[in-house]
Write a protein that holds these residues in place. Structure first.
Motif, PDB file in Angstrom:
ATOM      1  N   ASN A  94      38.413  51.346  37.938  1.00 43.84           N
ATOM      2  CA  ASN A  94      38.573  50.395  36.837  1.00 43.84           C
ATOM      3  C   ASN A  94      38.049  49.006  37.187  1.00 43.84           C
ATOM      4  O   ASN A  94      37.528  48.287  36.331  1.00 43.84           O
ATOM      5  CB  ASN A  94      40.061  50.316  36.457  1.00 43.84           C
ATOM      6  N   HIS A 120      34.230  50.043  29.893  1.00 43.06           N
ATOM      7  CA  HIS A 120      35.469  49.991  29.119  1.00 43.06           C
ATOM      8  C   HIS A 120      35.726  48.594  28.537  1.00 43.06           C
ATOM      9  O   HIS A 120      36.644  48.415  27.750  1.00 43.06           O
ATOM     10  CB  HIS A 120      36.668  50.386  29.997  1.00 43.06           C
ATOM     11  N   HIS A 134      39.279  45.704  25.937  1.00 41.27           N
ATOM     12  CA  HIS A 134      39.681  44.289  25.940  1.00 41.27           C
ATOM     13  C   HIS A 134      39.182  43.537  24.702  1.00 41.27           C
ATOM     14  O   HIS A 134      38.839  42.358  24.777  1.00 41.27           O
ATOM     15  CB  HIS A 134      39.163  43.612  27.217  1.00 41.27           C
ATOM     16  N   ASP A 165      44.340  47.318  31.064  1.00 41.24           N
ATOM     17  CA  ASP A 165      43.778  48.190  32.102  1.00 41.24           C
ATOM     18  C   ASP A 165      44.857  49.127  32.648  1.00 41.24           C
ATOM     19  O   ASP A 165      44.626  50.322  32.804  1.00 41.24           O
ATOM     20  CB  ASP A 165      43.224  47.355  33.263  1.00 41.24           C
TER      21      ASP A 165
HETATM   22 FE    FE Z   1      39.495  45.988  32.310  1.00 40.85          FE
END
Ligand code: FE
Ligand code: FES
Length: 377
Positions: free
Chosen positions: A152, A158, A163, A312
């Motif tokens: 991550n 992502h 986000h 996350d």
């Molecule tokens: Fe992140």
């Protein structure tokens, strides 16, 4: 007098001292008498460490300097040094990042870091006066396997979906997603280290001003940039100040040099549970106001109560939950970018670099077990 820090590293309780002679030392924080932790404080200043249990005392070089009821011990009670605190044998540093190693046969830190040194330099070169950790560490936990946090930490794919809230807020302050935002490259740095380097819409206290920072910050950033150009020339100065970089030093050191600089280390307590320590890193010579700007940037995205880290962690916990189906759903897909000659920052070459190293190490460990006459059950 020494500045002291207590840290848990690789399951060991360690005590770091930075003495007035300038030397940094690391000791196992275990009393050589009956084993108690000698230092119980997280950090502070000390000349002497006195064990709580029977009051043996040690100086900041770990030497026994006080022994109550001395007469009860042999006259040459410490001639072999066995009553001193034990020092960690291998303590090496690179650009102010301190590493310990518990393996006498491991290669040198310089060799281990290899190509990753270039990226640590890009962080350390942001100032001429050295960097410092702001305030205390932030400690939090995630119900996920530690390797998911490695993935991550350098996963840009992502960013937008996970986000979105943060990107929307940055846009209201003038940090809009332009053509070129989130564009960059990913690099396998060898030994399991990897990096992604890219442009982003968010501000950078070192080189990208947006309205939300305020006018005073604009001038400061211009001055910082001019000095970087003087020191390193246009090209490298641009790279230091304008580009973001998320670095993983295998296995568990993350340096995210983005809208602020976050350092993270994490340790598995169990296969599905990790404890994380996070630190904000900043140039020592920033003004108080500017430090505040940086700290706000750090907390609102990278902090455990910010706009990103909880998202996350939610994603990682969802993965961990999803892995409960691993009897039938055996594989993950980290193939993004395998069709490109140069992997993009939003690709998954970073994960492949990490997992290749992991695979080699697991194979090595299995081979050693077999060498030792044991096999995996
Ligand atoms: Fe992140
Ligand atoms: Fe430390 Fe006894 S355990 S003095």
């Amino acid at each position: 007098m020494s500045v002291i820090h207590r840290r848990k590293v690789g399951g060991r309780n360690l005590l770091f001292t930075h003495s007035s002679d300038g030397v940094i030392r690391a000791f196992y924080n275990s009393c050589p008498h009956r084993g108690a932790l000698v230092c119980r404080e997280g950090k502070g200043n000390a000349k002497v460490f006195r064990c709580f249990y029977h009051a043996w005392s040690f100086n900041n070089q770990g030497e026994l300097v006080g022994l109550p009821d001395k007469e009860g011990f042999l006259e040459d009670h410490n001639c072999d040094g066995s009553k001193n605190m034990m020092a960690v044998k291998r303590l090496e540093s690179y650009r102010g990042f301190i590493f310990v190693n518990f393996d006498d046969n491991a290669i040198s830190l310089e060799d281990y870091l290899g190509n990753a040194k270039e990226y640590l330099d890009l962080v350390a070169d942001q100032t001429e006066v050295g960097m410092e950790v702001l305030q205390d560490s932030q400690e939090y936990s995630v119900r996920a396997n530690w390797k998911l946090l490695c993935e991550n930490s350098f996963d840009l794919y992502h960013g937008v979906p996970t986000h979105k809230t943060y990107f929307d807020i940055v846009a209201t302050r003038g940090g809009i997603m332009e053509k070129g935002s989130l564009v960059g490259e990913a690099h396998d740095l060898g030994n399991g280290h990897a990096v992604m380097e890219y442009y982003a819409p968010w501000p950078r206290p070192i080189g990208k001003w947006i309205e939300g920072y305020g006018e005073e910050a604009k001038e400061i950033i211009e001055k910082i940039n001019a000095r970087l150009v003087e020191r390193f020339g246009e090209e490298r100065a641009h790279r230091i100040s304008k580009k973001n970089r998320n670095i993983l030093i295998f296995p568990n050191l993350v340096i995210n040099d983005i809208m602020a600089i976050a350092i993270r280390t994490f340790y598995p307590i169990e296969p599905g549970y990790i404890e994380v320590s996070a630190y904000a890193l900043a140039p020592k010579n920033e003004t108080e106001n500017f430090k505040q700007v940086r700290n706000d940037s750090y907390l609102e995205f990278l902090g455990p109560g910010g706009f990103a880290t909880p998202d996350d962690n939610e994603a990682l916990e969802l993965c961990q939950e999803g892995f409960a189906n691993n009897k039938e759903v055996e594989w993950n897909d980290i193939s993004k970018g395998m069709n490109r000659a140069i992997p993009q920052a939003t690709d998954e070459a970073q994960m492949r670099a990490f997992w290749r190293e992991w695979n080699v190490r697991i194979m090595d460990a299995e081979a050693k077990k077999i060498d030792a006459g044991r096999v995996k059950v």
